[in-house]
Design an enzyme around this catalytic site. Sequence first.
Site, PDB file in Angstrom:
ATOM      1  N   LYS A 112       4.828  12.166  -0.398  1.00  0.00           N
ATOM      2  CA  LYS A 112       4.698  13.236  -1.268  1.00  0.00           C
ATOM      3  C   LYS A 112       6.043  12.989  -2.339  1.00  0.00           C
ATOM      4  O   LYS A 112       7.032  12.609  -1.900  1.00  0.00           O
ATOM      5  CB  LYS A 112       5.117  14.426  -0.387  1.00  0.00           C
ATOM      6  CG  LYS A 112       4.294  14.925   0.658  1.00  0.00           C
ATOM      7  CD  LYS A 112       4.733  16.211   1.224  1.00  0.00           C
ATOM      8  CE  LYS A 112       6.009  16.361   1.871  1.00  0.00           C
ATOM      9  NZ  LYS A 112       6.286  17.692   2.584  1.00  0.00           N
TER      10      LYS A 112
ATOM     11  N   GLY B 285       8.613  26.447   0.201  1.00  0.00           N
ATOM     12  CA  GLY B 285       7.336  26.369   0.935  1.00  0.00           C
ATOM     13  C   GLY B 285       6.235  25.283   0.530  1.00  0.00           C
ATOM     14  O   GLY B 285       5.160  25.440   1.018  1.00  0.00           O
ATOM     15  N   THR B 286       6.629  24.616  -0.413  1.00  0.00           N
ATOM     16  CA  THR B 286       5.744  23.681  -0.769  1.00  0.00           C
ATOM     17  C   THR B 286       5.018  22.667   0.224  1.00  0.00           C
ATOM     18  O   THR B 286       3.753  22.435   0.347  1.00  0.00           O
ATOM     19  CB  THR B 286       6.001  22.819  -2.003  1.00  0.00           C
ATOM     20  OG1 THR B 286       7.427  22.177  -1.733  1.00  0.00           O
ATOM     21  CG2 THR B 286       5.993  23.686  -3.422  1.00  0.00           C
ATOM     22  N   GLY B 287       5.942  22.064   0.986  1.00  0.00           N
ATOM     23  CA  GLY B 287       5.816  21.286   1.989  1.00  0.00           C
ATOM     24  C   GLY B 287       4.905  21.943   2.944  1.00  0.00           C
ATOM     25  O   GLY B 287       3.913  21.288   3.568  1.00  0.00           O
ATOM     26  N   CYS B 288       5.304  22.946   3.512  1.00  0.00           N
ATOM     27  CA  CYS B 288       4.524  23.660   4.614  1.00  0.00           C
ATOM     28  C   CYS B 288       3.103  23.988   3.948  1.00  0.00           C
ATOM     29  O   CYS B 288       2.286  23.691   4.759  1.00  0.00           O
ATOM     30  CB  CYS B 288       5.087  25.130   4.771  1.00  0.00           C
ATOM     31  SG  CYS B 288       6.885  25.017   5.142  1.00  0.00           S
TER      32      CYS B 288
ATOM     33  N   THR C  33       9.472  26.328  -5.714  1.00  0.00           N
ATOM     34  CA  THR C  33       9.046  25.310  -4.963  1.00  0.00           C
ATOM     35  C   THR C  33       9.398  25.531  -3.420  1.00  0.00           C
ATOM     36  O   THR C  33       9.037  24.509  -2.500  1.00  0.00           O
ATOM     37  CB  THR C  33       9.583  23.859  -5.217  1.00  0.00           C
ATOM     38  OG1 THR C  33      10.977  24.074  -5.082  1.00  0.00           O
ATOM     39  CG2 THR C  33       8.961  23.494  -6.628  1.00  0.00           C
TER      40      THR C  33
HETATM   41  N1  LIG Z   1       7.671  20.418  -9.303  1.00  0.00           N
HETATM   42  C1  LIG Z   1       6.585  20.171  -8.722  1.00  0.00           C
HETATM   43  N2  LIG Z   1       5.656  20.067  -9.390  1.00  0.00           N
HETATM   44  C2  LIG Z   1       4.163  19.803  -9.036  1.00  0.00           C
HETATM   45  N3  LIG Z   1       3.894  19.619  -7.777  1.00  0.00           N
HETATM   46  C3  LIG Z   1       4.939  19.712  -6.873  1.00  0.00           C
HETATM   47  C4  LIG Z   1       6.328  20.195  -7.292  1.00  0.00           C
HETATM   48  N4  LIG Z   1       7.038  20.203  -6.429  1.00  0.00           N
HETATM   49  C5  LIG Z   1       6.420  19.801  -5.177  1.00  0.00           C
HETATM   50  N5  LIG Z   1       5.150  19.584  -5.672  1.00  0.00           N
HETATM   51  C6  LIG Z   1       4.023  19.294  -4.886  1.00  0.00           C
HETATM   52  O1  LIG Z   1       4.343  19.737  -3.523  1.00  0.00           O
HETATM   53  C7  LIG Z   1       4.285  18.760  -2.602  1.00  0.00           C
HETATM   54  C8  LIG Z   1       5.341  18.724  -1.572  1.00  0.00           C
HETATM   55  O2  LIG Z   1       6.558  18.928  -2.093  1.00  0.00           O
HETATM   56  P1  LIG Z   1       7.764  18.029  -1.724  1.00  0.00           P
HETATM   57  O3  LIG Z   1       8.791  18.638  -2.550  1.00  0.00           O
HETATM   58  O4  LIG Z   1       7.566  16.559  -1.887  1.00  0.00           O
HETATM   59  O5  LIG Z   1       7.885  18.139  -0.174  1.00  0.00           O
HETATM   60  P2  LIG Z   1       8.735  19.548   0.592  1.00  0.00           P
HETATM   61  O6  LIG Z   1       8.394  20.877  -0.007  1.00  0.00           O
HETATM   62  O7  LIG Z   1       8.197  19.260   2.142  1.00  0.00           O
HETATM   63  O8  LIG Z   1      10.202  19.189   0.615  1.00  0.00           O
HETATM   64  C9  LIG Z   1       4.375  17.477  -3.313  1.00  0.00           C
HETATM   65  O9  LIG Z   1       3.681  16.312  -2.801  1.00  0.00           O
HETATM   66  C10 LIG Z   1       3.478  17.860  -4.681  1.00  0.00           C
HETATM   67  O10 LIG Z   1       2.245  17.738  -4.491  1.00  0.00           O
HETATM   68  C1  LIG Z   2      10.113  28.387   9.108  1.00  0.00           C
HETATM   69  C2  LIG Z   2      10.159  27.406   7.816  1.00  0.00           C
HETATM   70  N1  LIG Z   2       9.569  26.121   8.097  1.00  0.00           N
HETATM   71  C3  LIG Z   2       9.569  25.313   7.231  1.00  0.00           C
HETATM   72  C4  LIG Z   2      10.359  25.547   5.911  1.00  0.00           C
HETATM   73  C5  LIG Z   2      10.633  24.539   4.770  1.00  0.00           C
HETATM   74  O1  LIG Z   2       9.968  24.836   3.341  1.00  0.00           O
HETATM   75  P1  LIG Z   2       9.741  23.759   2.539  1.00  0.00           P
HETATM   76  O2  LIG Z   2       8.237  23.663   2.564  1.00  0.00           O
HETATM   77  O3  LIG Z   2      10.150  24.393   1.202  1.00  0.00           O
HETATM   78  O4  LIG Z   2      10.506  22.626   2.484  1.00  0.00           O
HETATM   79  C6  LIG Z   2      11.124  26.784   5.983  1.00  0.00           C
HETATM   80  N2  LIG Z   2      11.823  27.156   4.652  1.00  0.00           N
HETATM   81  N3  LIG Z   2      11.008  27.542   6.806  1.00  0.00           N
HETATM   82 MG   LIG Z   3      10.911  21.354   0.016  1.00  0.00          MG
END
Ligand SMILES: Nc1ncnc2c1ncn2[C@@H]1O[C@H](COP(=O)(O)OP(=O)(O)O)[C@@H](O)[C@H]1O
Ligand SMILES: Cc1ncc(COP(=O)(O)O)c(N)n1
Ligand SMILES: [Mg+2]
Length: 824
Positions: free
Chosen positions: A456, A491-494, A489
């Site tokens: 990601k 919760g984007t990963g979840c 952003t």
């Molecule tokens: N600023 C952004 N613009 C567009 N897409 C994003 C952005 N931030 C996150 N994403 C999308 O969300 C996914 C997960 O975000 P990321 O930050 O890499 O992981 P996490 O939320 O687990 O820290 C990315 O792979 C991408 O598809």
């Molecule tokens: C309960 C729970 N699980 C996962 C995340 C990670 O959040 P993110 O997707 O932004 O990394 C969170 N904030 N809370």
């Molecule tokens: Mg994150």
Amino acid sequence: MTDIQASMENTLNAVSINNHSKQRNTIQDGIYLVTDPGMSMARLGKPSHGDDKQWHREAIDATLDLVKQTSEAGIRTIQLRWKGVDAGYFLDLALAAYEEAVPGTSIIINDRIDVFLASRQQGADIHGIHIGQTDLPAPVVRAMVGQRPHIGWSAASDAELEAANAMPDVIDAVGTGVLRHTNTKPNAPHAMGFEGLERACAISKHPLIAIGGIVPEDIPQLAQIPVAAIAMVSAIVAAKDPAQTAARCLQLWHENRPRSEPFVSICCRLCNVNGTIMNNQIPRILSIAGTDPTGGAGLHADLKSISAAGGFAMGAVTAIVAQNTNGVTSIEMPSDDIVTAQLNAVSDDVEIDGVKIGMLGTTDVISTVRAWLEQHNAPVVVLDPVMVATSGDRLLVPKAEAALLDMLHLADYITPNIPELEVIAGVAQGSIDSPEAAQSAAQRVAQRFHVRVVMKGGHLSDEVLSNAIVDESGVIAQVTCPRVHTSSTHGTGCSMSSALATRLAAGESAQDALSWVTSWLYESISHGEALHVGHGHGPVDHMHRLRRLASAASNRPWPSYRLSAEELLSGEGDAADSPARTNASTSTSSPQIGRPTKLTRDWNTDPLVPAAGPWTQRLWNASRPIVLGTQSLPFIQGLADGTLQTDHFTAYQFQDFLYLNQYARALACLGSRAVDDRERAHWTTSAAGISQEEQSLHRDWLSHHDTSNIETATSPITAGYTDFLLARTCGEDYLVGAAAVLPCFWLYAHIGLQLVAYNREDHPFHRWLSTYGDAAFTQSTARAIAIVEHHMETASPELREQAARAFMTACQWELEFFDQTDRD
Ligand SMILES: Nc1ncnc2c1ncn2[C@@H]1O[C@H](COP(=O)(O)OP(=O)(O)O)[C@@H](O)[C@H]1O
Ligand SMILES: Cc1ncc(COP(=O)(O)O)c(N)n1
Ligand SMILES: [Mg+2]
């Protein structure tokens, strides 16, 4: 209408119930039972005392018993067939059967129009009649029974099926067969078998009822053929236990009939997983994760993401987390027992198609979930190795890291962010600083843990963000998307991991699933700020795409249709619009229900090609909410900032090309009706310009881009818009026609002039945007506005209202037209 038909209709109008209604009785899908008292009579044998009446009564009673039992067992359509019997007996049977059957059962009379009409005259709402090739001609029967009753017609050969096709308004269903040779009908046609039925379905434009020698064992195969119903006679009537046999037949039908098309296709259309949901089963996805009471991350985000991706969302809680957009304040871990009990509650009862694993928090929870996972083989497992939240708070105790790494191999995919990838790959924090570095670390992880790694790009700094799926051999899927500059952003990963689990469980390939998830998340992130949830890292708008598509698919009248004449044309005609009205109307006319999108640049709702006087200014004022909605469309914003997918633009080009063919005709038609020479010249010159110049630009684009993935037939929106324009310009007052074509000049020029401001040498749509500033088009737009203004001045109030409605409707079509190709 012939004399005989007319006179019959007159006489019979008096006796046919509800024949004023245009709505037809339709056939109910499933098992269609044909009962025949004649069969009971044969079985009972003529009584020795020779009492004919008694013999008929017993046969009627036996049939009524059958009607009662089988309708209670769930049969919804019952045909009464009784060849050669006196009308009085048949009438008694029909009236009593109507009473005896479970309410809602459709009773159909075979052959006997006299009995049909007499029973309706007696107050029995008999559903319809079934007639054969040698009964009265179908059109005559239709004339006799009126519009509403159902008419079934027997047709076996190709010629008979074609004859039925030629009577679309007369016949409602066709009975066809026989599947096998049967004794219930001595002169039955040649057995056609399953292939014959399939062929009949291909020929017939009517719903088909398969009949003839069908036994319960045939139902699984028949249910796969697109017949509407299966007619059964002896197999049920002569069964030892007709009710039980009927129930079994219905069960076989329901088990083997593919899920009803409309429901599945609506779900698939909204989520664009058409053709990929396996066995028409909505994927059942279990998220095992921690909570977020503000709804942006964790289990709460997973449930929304799974739903948005087209799945049925389930969830087991692994950690109760007090957190908001600013950070985590407290965490309580549930006991191992309750975690196990939750997981078992799901797996004991539900077939799970996919699992997403999120925050596990401690070694204890990790081993509990791991133990369950080892015992339950879910088809797809996506594990998000959650360690630290976007807010910086730890969500995994450091000493549990090893236990988490130890269970990675149980997943099919893992979705670490860059810092998590560094931990898993065992490299220094901050050492992965490019997509290339991330990919090679991901490949090493894939080799070590035998798992596919979703790489990601959120934490890197590239303007064009890259997501990839990497296995032991390297990159197997890749997709890019523009980086959104936003703090929303959380919760984007979840969201990504749970949506990915859903799409994979639906049967999509790794590439397709990654593409869908990345573009859906891009839209969700882009509209996160507009939610105004919290003061820190806000959540993403998971449902944005779904709301947009639901609004596009809505069959509710457009808000502009509800405006009164005053709302359409009142006001001072100055540029200032009442803010209250703009906001109120925007909430429903803009495709994003709720707040309008925050635009990336200040877009203007004052017309950039000015109104020509008070009337056109009023038209513009009334259409402001639609202008705002159009400007806010992901398509227009994507065209402005260059993030629109090329495929979507190409699909738009194709529809625009098809649209312009018809639009040029509408302009030519308007020209032919103009009294004033200059006005005529204006419309016809514009029509000629479209045919000669504008379309060559489209041709040029289309010849240089891949069109193999896009729909090239006229879309419903294109067809709807052009039909609307042709009807207004050819068939209504000249002013109404001119007002209808105006938005394609005015709204288009207004949007185009704002797009020009985004143009740069290296813009992906540079050449295209350059055409929008074209001075000749602006001039021609000003001329069209002036023509409408001039005719509004002298028009009657009624005509002005009609013209204003045509203008507003065309504005809405413009919006829908831009929105139509940006949908997956
Ligand atoms: N600023 C952004 N613009 C567009 N897409 C994003 C952005 N931030 C996150 N994403 C999308 O969300 C996914 C997960 O975000 P990321 O930050 O890499 O992981 P996490 O939320 O687990 O820290 C990315 O792979 C991408 O598809
Ligand atoms: C309960 C729970 N699980 C996962 C995340 C990670 O959040 P993110 O997707 O932004 O990394 C969170 N904030 N809370
Ligand atoms: Mg994150």
